[in-house]
Design a protein around this motif. Structure first.
Motif, PDB file in Angstrom:
ATOM      1  N   TYR A  33       0.864  -1.298   0.166  1.00 46.18           N
ATOM      2  CA  TYR A  33       0.119   0.037  -0.003  1.00 46.18           C
ATOM      3  C   TYR A  33       0.763   1.297   0.025  1.00 46.18           C
ATOM      4  O   TYR A  33       1.825   1.304   0.816  1.00 46.18           O
ATOM      5  N   GLY A  34       0.841   2.251  -0.711  1.00 47.45           N
ATOM      6  CA  GLY A  34       1.197   3.438  -0.934  1.00 47.45           C
ATOM      7  C   GLY A  34       2.278   3.353  -2.138  1.00 47.45           C
ATOM      8  O   GLY A  34       2.739   4.251  -3.024  1.00 47.45           O
ATOM      9  N   THR A  35       2.677   2.183  -2.562  1.00 43.27           N
ATOM     10  CA  THR A  35       3.630   2.105  -3.773  1.00 43.27           C
ATOM     11  C   THR A  35       3.033   2.561  -5.026  1.00 43.27           C
ATOM     12  O   THR A  35       1.767   2.323  -5.126  1.00 43.27           O
ATOM     13  N   ASN A  36       3.711   2.948  -5.904  1.00 43.01           N
ATOM     14  CA  ASN A  36       2.872   3.425  -7.224  1.00 43.01           C
ATOM     15  C   ASN A  36       4.034   3.613  -8.317  1.00 43.01           C
ATOM     16  O   ASN A  36       5.103   3.087  -8.294  1.00 43.01           O
ATOM     17  N   ASP A  37       3.548   3.854  -9.526  1.00 45.03           N
ATOM     18  CA  ASP A  37       4.440   3.732 -10.720  1.00 45.03           C
ATOM     19  C   ASP A  37       4.651   5.129 -11.347  1.00 45.03           C
ATOM     20  O   ASP A  37       4.751   5.487 -12.463  1.00 45.03           O
ATOM     21  N   THR A  38       4.582   6.127 -10.345  1.00 41.14           N
ATOM     22  CA  THR A  38       4.958   7.651 -10.770  1.00 41.14           C
ATOM     23  C   THR A  38       6.188   7.432 -11.580  1.00 41.14           C
ATOM     24  O   THR A  38       6.424   8.383 -12.522  1.00 41.14           O
ATOM     25  N   LEU A  39       7.233   6.880 -11.180  1.00 34.85           N
ATOM     26  CA  LEU A  39       8.517   6.928 -11.761  1.00 34.85           C
ATOM     27  C   LEU A  39       9.070   5.803 -12.494  1.00 34.85           C
ATOM     28  O   LEU A  39      10.174   5.555 -12.837  1.00 34.85           O
ATOM     29  N   ALA A  40       7.937   5.002 -12.801  1.00 36.00           N
ATOM     30  CA  ALA A  40       8.152   3.948 -13.749  1.00 36.00           C
ATOM     31  C   ALA A  40       9.018   4.149 -14.960  1.00 36.00           C
ATOM     32  O   ALA A  40       8.590   5.269 -15.783  1.00 36.00           O
ATOM     33  N   GLY A  41       9.990   3.406 -15.205  1.00 33.49           N
ATOM     34  CA  GLY A  41      10.641   3.737 -16.311  1.00 33.49           C
ATOM     35  C   GLY A  41      11.798   4.610 -16.094  1.00 33.49           C
ATOM     36  O   GLY A  41      12.896   4.688 -17.278  1.00 33.49           O
ATOM     37  N   HIS A  42      12.120   5.034 -15.054  1.00 30.54           N
ATOM     38  CA  HIS A  42      13.423   5.756 -14.738  1.00 30.54           C
ATOM     39  C   HIS A  42      14.431   5.008 -14.271  1.00 30.54           C
ATOM     40  O   HIS A  42      13.849   4.230 -13.168  1.00 30.54           O
ATOM     41  N   VAL A  43      15.532   4.844 -14.811  1.00 33.90           N
ATOM     42  CA  VAL A  43      16.593   4.082 -14.401  1.00 33.90           C
ATOM     43  C   VAL A  43      17.764   5.080 -13.823  1.00 33.90           C
ATOM     44  O   VAL A  43      18.147   5.817 -14.394  1.00 33.90           O
ATOM     45  N   ILE A  44      17.923   4.903 -12.416  1.00 31.26           N
ATOM     46  CA  ILE A  44      18.523   6.069 -11.890  1.00 31.26           C
ATOM     47  C   ILE A  44      20.074   5.425 -10.896  1.00 31.26           C
ATOM     48  O   ILE A  44      19.818   4.420 -10.308  1.00 31.26           O
ATOM     49  N   ASN A  45      20.926   6.102 -11.127  1.00 32.71           N
ATOM     50  CA  ASN A  45      22.113   5.938 -10.218  1.00 32.71           C
ATOM     51  C   ASN A  45      22.173   6.868  -9.132  1.00 32.71           C
ATOM     52  O   ASN A  45      22.050   8.177  -9.478  1.00 32.71           O
ATOM     53  N   LEU A  46      22.143   6.410  -7.921  1.00 33.74           N
ATOM     54  CA  LEU A  46      21.921   7.264  -6.756  1.00 33.74           C
ATOM     55  C   LEU A  46      23.153   7.069  -5.957  1.00 33.74           C
ATOM     56  O   LEU A  46      23.452   6.189  -5.312  1.00 33.74           O
ATOM     57  N   GLU A  47      24.128   8.256  -5.948  1.00 35.50           N
ATOM     58  CA  GLU A  47      25.493   8.235  -5.321  1.00 35.50           C
ATOM     59  C   GLU A  47      25.172   9.147  -3.942  1.00 35.50           C
ATOM     60  O   GLU A  47      24.763  10.295  -4.085  1.00 35.50           O
ATOM     61  N   PHE A  48      25.565   8.314  -2.855  1.00 36.84           N
ATOM     62  CA  PHE A  48      25.572   9.294  -1.685  1.00 36.84           C
ATOM     63  C   PHE A  48      26.474   8.727  -0.532  1.00 36.84           C
ATOM     64  O   PHE A  48      27.067   7.772  -0.673  1.00 36.84           O
ATOM     65  N   VAL A  49      26.834   9.632   0.436  1.00 37.20           N
ATOM     66  CA  VAL A  49      27.775   9.203   1.364  1.00 37.20           C
ATOM     67  C   VAL A  49      29.001   9.441   0.630  1.00 37.20           C
ATOM     68  O   VAL A  49      30.073  10.533   0.868  1.00 37.20           O
ATOM     69  N   SER A  50      29.557   8.551  -0.163  1.00 33.88           N
ATOM     70  CA  SER A  50      31.056   8.536  -0.737  1.00 33.88           C
ATOM     71  C   SER A  50      32.056   9.046   0.074  1.00 33.88           C
ATOM     72  O   SER A  50      32.610  10.165  -0.125  1.00 33.88           O
ATOM     73  N   ALA A  51      32.431   8.315   1.114  1.00 31.19           N
ATOM     74  CA  ALA A  51      33.268   8.847   2.220  1.00 31.19           C
ATOM     75  C   ALA A  51      34.820   8.212   1.742  1.00 31.19           C
ATOM     76  O   ALA A  51      35.094   7.531   1.023  1.00 31.19           O
ATOM     77  N   ASN A  52      35.768   9.254   2.120  1.00 28.86           N
ATOM     78  CA  ASN A  52      37.096   8.694   1.863  1.00 28.86           C
ATOM     79  C   ASN A  52      37.711   7.675   3.196  1.00 28.86           C
ATOM     80  O   ASN A  52      37.256   7.565   4.014  1.00 28.86           O
ATOM     81  N   PRO A  53      38.184   6.690   2.431  1.00 27.66           N
ATOM     82  CA  PRO A  53      38.279   5.442   3.486  1.00 27.66           C
ATOM     83  C   PRO A  53      39.593   5.655   4.238  1.00 27.66           C
ATOM     84  O   PRO A  53      40.425   5.096   4.480  1.00 27.66           O
ATOM     85  N   THR A  54      39.900   6.782   4.843  1.00 27.88           N
ATOM     86  CA  THR A  54      40.776   7.153   5.720  1.00 27.88           C
ATOM     87  C   THR A  54      40.279   7.357   7.225  1.00 27.88           C
ATOM     88  O   THR A  54      41.304   7.653   7.902  1.00 27.88           O
ATOM     89  N   GLY A  55      39.062   7.318   7.289  1.00 26.36           N
ATOM     90  CA  GLY A  55      38.687   7.471   8.846  1.00 26.36           C
ATOM     91  C   GLY A  55      37.398   7.065   8.942  1.00 26.36           C
ATOM     92  O   GLY A  55      36.518   6.664   7.911  1.00 26.36           O
ATOM     93  N   PRO A  56      36.764   7.129   9.985  1.00 24.81           N
ATOM     94  CA  PRO A  56      35.445   6.682  10.356  1.00 24.81           C
ATOM     95  C   PRO A  56      34.615   7.664   9.521  1.00 24.81           C
ATOM     96  O   PRO A  56      34.984   8.972   9.467  1.00 24.81           O
ATOM     97  N   LEU A  57      32.913   7.174   9.544  1.00 22.83           N
ATOM     98  CA  LEU A  57      32.168   8.188   9.123  1.00 22.83           C
ATOM     99  C   LEU A  57      31.791   9.190  10.057  1.00 22.83           C
ATOM    100  O   LEU A  57      31.522   8.748  11.190  1.00 22.83           O
ATOM    101  N   HIS A  58      31.799  10.415   9.799  1.00 22.10           N
ATOM    102  CA  HIS A  58      31.486  11.464  10.676  1.00 22.10           C
ATOM    103  C   HIS A  58      29.972  12.009  10.512  1.00 22.10           C
ATOM    104  O   HIS A  58      29.207  11.450   9.692  1.00 22.10           O
ATOM    105  N   ILE A  59      29.615  13.230  11.313  1.00 19.82           N
ATOM    106  CA  ILE A  59      28.274  13.558  11.258  1.00 19.82           C
ATOM    107  C   ILE A  59      27.817  13.978  10.045  1.00 19.82           C
ATOM    108  O   ILE A  59      26.816  14.064   9.789  1.00 19.82           O
ATOM    109  N   GLY A  60      28.641  14.649   9.044  1.00 19.23           N
ATOM    110  CA  GLY A  60      28.195  15.057   7.497  1.00 19.23           C
ATOM    111  C   GLY A  60      27.946  13.911   6.861  1.00 19.23           C
ATOM    112  O   GLY A  60      26.946  13.859   6.274  1.00 19.23           O
ATOM    113  N   HIS A  61      28.613  12.773   6.758  1.00 15.04           N
ATOM    114  CA  HIS A  61      28.131  11.418   6.065  1.00 15.04           C
ATOM    115  C   HIS A  61      26.942  10.893   6.810  1.00 15.04           C
ATOM    116  O   HIS A  61      26.195  10.479   6.019  1.00 15.04           O
ATOM    117  N   THR A  62      26.795  11.025   8.101  1.00 20.67           N
ATOM    118  CA  THR A  62      25.660  10.479   8.721  1.00 20.67           C
ATOM    119  C   THR A  62      24.147  11.189   7.924  1.00 20.67           C
ATOM    120  O   THR A  62      23.216  10.387   7.852  1.00 20.67           O
TER     121      THR A  62
END
Length: 548
Positions: free
Chosen positions: A111-140
């Protein structure tokens, strides 16, 4: 009757009016219905007469009056009022409105699912942290919002690949390796290096895996430490995100672009398209042709590719892997990247207004008594999970627009009170579970009866209308890339449920009261509310507890 069914009824009424010659207009295949601001204006409202009246050569109010007569004949519609310049306010009869409870329960998680964006093929990039330290509040913040957006896009029919771009190339990685070696020797890290306590931990782990680390020549020791530290830190990042209930389909390595020759190939491809030129010994991309404030260097005069060259190669990689739409979620310090990335898209032959979307998040601060858990000047995601918990952090970050600077109170986020929005919503879900559990013990069963015409109390009308609005909120949140709309909706739904709970009983008052279809039908409504609360919390990556 669901809002979607009502919209289809309006379209049918328009078709009938056109066929009868009452007006002439091209009937749209989609009509939007919304909840009016006040319950006194009915269950649903539409401005379709304002949209079509002039096209039909009629005053919108006259157009609305004709359409109102048609809609009044639709089964399940109790009344239709024309308001203002031509708004149509529609009230459903109790049976038609109440039928939504069964629709929701039977649909379940769908319930609630819909086809509003059917046909859209999306690459969603997020966080993308440097692997030189732990995730900080900005990454959060981007972890919470990015994963919620991923869930919303999928629920609205899009084909989404969530991707983490790991910045594992360049001088920062050499400094990272040198910092680990220095700590292994008990020495200070080099200038510009990494001095956090996690470096000491990585140094200990590196020596355990390579007892001969400090016996190696310096360059080799740094290379070995860099690789071992990278693997250890990347695993820690992945484990932290898993604990935060964040999913990635792809972990993409920046280093792989260099190792595979993709960076050089990207420069050559852009040169073939006429956007690359040489000047002062360097190789440039003519991004000013596409609105950038200045052209960008791809390869320095010494032959080293820039980060911008990696960005170009990465964009082309996404394009080559079959992603027409690319969404980047970047921090506040990357605001200048918007024009550059759109310029790369244009140089690559894409439409920067359609093929790429860059969302910029603002800074956040979380204060409270546990700030002693800071590591230097950074507050890490692992600290937040330990101190506040994954659910409160995710919900609190999801309920504000990404471009809003935030100053949150960690202790307030921990409180188990109605002043804490995540507790308020989760408690509503737990309360629905408790109602169903106790009703079952009393012998109230959904299977024994359902009469939606009995749901006549004012709080039931409000609750049903709110439940019916969920698909629209979900679709709108996905289209606008605004997960906070779901959070605010859930708070409205919880308020409507708590009010209904105070006014209407699902269980019989005592052992002497006979169980009737009213009890059973209200149990359907209770369970429908439980389902929508669970669905909404799930879209935000937050759990829906059955007991609290």
């Amino acid at each position: 009757m669901t809002p979607e069914q009502l919209a289809q009824a309006i379209i049918a009424a328009l078709d009938q009016a056109v066929a009868a010659g009452e007006f002439t207009v091209e009937v749209p295949r989609e009509v939007r219905v919304e909840r009016p601001r006040g319950r006194e204006h009915g269950d649903w409202s539409t401005n379709i007469a304002l949209q079509l009246g002039k096209k039909a050569g009629m005053p919108p109010r006259e157009f609305a009056t004709v359409l109102a007569g048609r809609l009044a004949e639709v089964a399940g519609v109790a009344s239709v009022d024309v308001a203002g310049p031509g708004f149509l306010n529609i009230t459903l009869d109790a049976a038609s409105a109440g039928e939504l409870a069964r629709t929701i329960v039977e649909a379940g998680a769908a319930y609630g699912t819909n086809d509003t964006l059917a046909g859209h093929v999306i690459n969603l990039e997020f966080v993308s942290a440097n692997p030189t330290g732990p995730l900080h509040i900005g990454h959060t913040r981007w972890a919470a919002l990015g994963d919620a957006l991923r869930r919303l896009l999928i629920a609205s029919g899009a084909d989404v690949t969530a991707e983490h771009y790991t910045n594992d190339a360049g001088n920062q990685m050499d400094l990272f390796g040198a910092s680990i070696v220095a700590r292994a020797r008990g020495a200070e890290v080099p200038e510009g290096g990494y001095g956090g306590e996690w470096i000491t931990t990585l140094a200990t782990q590196a020596q355990q895996e390579r007892p001969d680390l400090l016996e190696l020549p310096e360059a080799e020791a740094v290379a070995v430490a860099r690789e071992l530290g990278y693997q250890g830190q990347l695993q820690q990042i992945q484990d932290t995100l898993e604990a935060f209930n964040v999913h990635f389909d792809v972990w993409f390595s920046e280093k792989s672009l260099h190792d595979s020759g993709a960076v050089e190939q990207a420069v050559a491809r852009l040169r073939e398209q006429g956007h690359v030129y040489d000047s002062e010994g360097a190789v440039w991309l003519r991004t000013t042709d596409f609105g950038d404030d200045r052209d960008r260097v791809l390869v320095r005069a010494n032959g080293d590719p820039t980060y911008f060259a990696s960005d170009a190669a990465y964009y082309l990689s996404k394009k080559d892997r079959g992603f027409p739409e690319k969404i980047y979620l970047l921090g506040a310090d990357h605001h200048g990247y918007v024009g550059r990335l759109k310029s790369i898209a244009a140089c690559a032959g894409d439409d920067p207004e359609r093929n790429i979307e860059v969302l910029i998040g603002q800074l956040i601060n979380i204060s409270g008594e546990r700030m002693g858990k800071r590591r230097g000047n950074a507050l890490f995601l692992t600290d937040l999970i330990e101190w506040i918990g994954s659910d409160p952090v995710r919900y609190s970050l999801a309920r504000f627009p990404a471009d809003t600077p935030l100053d949150l109170d960690g202790e307030q986020m921990r409180k188990r009170s109605n002043d804490n929005p995540v507790f308020y919503v989760q408690y509503a879900h737990a309360r629905t579970c408790n109602v169903a559990r106790l009703a079952g013990e009393d012998g109230v069963s959904r299977d024994d009866g359902f009469d939606p015409s009995l749901l006549t109390h004012d709080t039931e009308s409000v609750l049903l209308a709110t439940l019916g609005d969920f698909p629209r909120v979900l679709a709108q949140s996905a289209t606008l890339r605004e997960p906070h709309r779901v959070a605010r909706y859930l708070e409205s739904l919880a308020a409507a449920f708590h009010k209904w709970y105070d006014e209407c009983r699902v269980r019989p008052l005592n052992d002497q009261e006979e169980i009737t279809d009213l009890h059973r039908t209200r149990l359907w409504l209770n369970d429908a509310t439980r389902q929508v609360l669970a669905n909404g919390l799930g879209l935000l990556g937050v759990t829906a507890p059955e007991r609290m």
